[in-house]
Design an enzyme around this catalytic site. Structure first.
Site, PDB file in Angstrom:
ATOM      1  N   ASP A 143       0.832  -1.514  -0.373  1.00 45.95           N
ATOM      2  CA  ASP A 143      -0.247   0.284  -0.528  1.00 45.95           C
ATOM      3  C   ASP A 143       1.290   1.608  -0.163  1.00 45.95           C
ATOM      4  O   ASP A 143       0.334   2.417   0.260  1.00 45.95           O
ATOM      5  CB  ASP A 143      -0.645  -0.041   1.697  1.00 45.95           C
ATOM      6  CG  ASP A 143      -1.716  -1.090   1.208  1.00 45.95           C
ATOM      7  OD1 ASP A 143      -2.578  -1.342   0.358  1.00 45.95           O
ATOM      8  OD2 ASP A 143      -2.718  -1.847   2.224  1.00 45.95           O
ATOM      9  N   GLU A 254     -10.222  -0.165  -3.985  1.00 47.97           N
ATOM     10  CA  GLU A 254     -10.921  -1.461  -3.134  1.00 47.97           C
ATOM     11  C   GLU A 254     -11.677   0.567  -2.225  1.00 47.97           C
ATOM     12  O   GLU A 254     -13.038  -0.317  -1.666  1.00 47.97           O
ATOM     13  CB  GLU A 254     -10.587  -2.279  -2.513  1.00 47.97           C
ATOM     14  CG  GLU A 254      -8.974  -2.199  -1.539  1.00 47.97           C
ATOM     15  CD  GLU A 254      -8.559  -2.924  -1.164  1.00 47.97           C
ATOM     16  OE1 GLU A 254      -9.041  -3.687  -1.214  1.00 47.97           O
ATOM     17  OE2 GLU A 254      -6.777  -3.046  -0.619  1.00 47.97           O
TER      18      GLU A 254
END
Length: 427
Positions: A143, A254
């Site tokens: 991430d 997402e």
């Protein structure tokens, strides 16, 4: 004084986390006068709680070196966050009890934000209990949301995979859009930070260099968690792209949220860290386009493929992963307790960097988001500043060895040492 060491992997693994593990093991072996046996926790910190310690000294130098081209977590990872020290001291006391039994004086934890929290807490409780333990964090997260480090090992390879996949899928849809599918939606990881989604914009950067007349706009739309989803503006952008190019490639994180800060794709479930379970935003976006604009679509979820794709790792990312693993051991030997090895960027072009360290107290439970100047003014793309940051991180190729047409990966023996404590621990 010579002490043993403990290393563990935590959270979602990456294509290069084992390279950090290899660097830790190899560096420990270079200091036999200071570090005895390096034990690896089976399934992360759970290995410490359960006294399931893998003896890495039984692995050959060749097997350890092969970890550098092997994806996944060689020793097993976990999602287990240690709770508050004051109310759940038993977990910490158990770990110290295990460390004391096996003469462990160094603790290396390879993970992201929650793992940094665990490493910091272990340093605090060890000091509180009067147990000599040097705790050092090793950054890892696809991430790329860890603060203070310029980037997180694992991200560069995911960025390379996503940019490549978007480029290739766009060429596919461009070929068929005249009589078939016009919309392609790819869902990528990123709960609160849109770094992976942003990396897809590098595909556009490369396509922009095509000859005049070639389509060089895809991905035409990127949806970031940092930008509230505006349905009307989104649909207008998609239709304008179809009108101009004949198709539209959409990359969606997402964690994209609406104006009220709610995830578009929340499932109603929570993971063990208390985070909202996400999934399914790609079909949601694709169906929205179909229902409102009438265009045929295909969608894909990169999911584990993006973080396990060792065949297309970034050479830069691999170098970062090895460097922070090595430096973590060096920091421990220097007595840098409650610290993390980090990447420090010196320049973009040419790309220069070095390793440094930062206090875990400034890293644990802190997220690094996409800067405003990295996101285009319309909220659907990335800027030149973002490209300057991202491009060096995907540079270079370091493919694994192949055998009979498939990558050749190593599987370690992972033999556990005998338990020394009579009691087990209920988790």
């Amino acid at each position: 004084m010579r002490k043993n060491a403990f290393y563990a992997q935590s959270g979602g693994v990456t294509a290069v986390i084992n390279a950090s593990a290899a660097a830790v093991i190899e560096t420990c072996r270079q200091h036999p006068d200071r570090i005895g046996t390096l034990y690896a926790g089976r399934n992360g910190i759970l290995g410490a709680l359960r006294e399931e310690l893998i003896d890495t000294s039984l692995e050959s130098d060749e097997s350890i070196a092969a970890l550098k081209h092997t994806p996944g977590g060689a020793f097993g990872s976990c999602r287990h966050k240690l709770k508050d020290i004051d109310t759940h001291l038993a977990e910490y006391e158990r770990i110290i009890e295990v460390f004391r039994a096996h003469d462990i004086g160094y603790f290396f934890y390879n993970g992201g934000g929650d793992s940094s929290d665990t490493t910091l807490k272990m340093s605090q409780v060890a000091e509180k209990m009067g147990y000599p333990l040097t705790c050092v964090g090793i950054p890892k997260t696809v991430d790329n949301d860890l603060p203070l480090t310029d980037c997180s090992p694992g991200f560069g390879s995911v960025a390379k995979y996503i940019a490549t996949s978007v480029m290739e899928a766009t060429l596919d849809i461009k070929s068929m859009c005249n009589s078939s599918t016009r919309i392609f939606v790819m869902e990528v990881m990123g709960r609160h930070a849109g770094w992976i989604a942003a990396a897809a914009g590098l595909a556009q950067s490369e396509q922009a260099e095509l000859p005049d007349g070639a389509v060089g706009h895809a991905p035409q739309v990127i949806l970031f968690p940092e930008v509230a989803f505006d349905e009307a503006a989104f649909l207008e952008k998609v239709q304008a792209s179809v009108d101009r190019d004949g198709f539209c490639t959409v990359v969606v994180s997402e964690g994209v949220q609406n104006a009220d800060g709610e995830f578009l794709a929340k499932s109603g479930l929570k993971d063990v860290f208390g985070h909202t379970q996400l999934g399914g935003v790609a079909p949601l976006i694709a169906n929205l386009i179909k229902d409102r604009l009438g265009h045929r679509y295909h969608w894909a979820v990169a999911d584990y493929l993006q973080r396990s794709a060792r065949h297309i790792v970034s050479a830069t990312d691999l170098e970062h992963a090895i460097a922070v693993g090595r430096h973590a051991v060096e920091l421990a030997l220097e007595g840098k307790n409650a610290s993390m090895a980090i990447i420090v960027r010196e320049s973009d072009e040419p790309y220069h960097w070095h390793v440094g360290d930062a206090p875990l107290s400034e890293i644990a439970n802190v997220e690094k988001f996409m800067p405003d100047n990295f996101i285009s003014s319309d909220g659907f793309g990335i800027t030149a500043e973002a490209k300057r940051y991202l491009k060096p991180l995907i540079k270079g190729e370091a493919p694994p060895p192949f055998k009979d047409g498939l990558p050749s990966y190593v599987t370690l023996r992972n033999e556990l040492v005998a338990k020394k404590l009579p009691n087990s621990f209920d988790i």
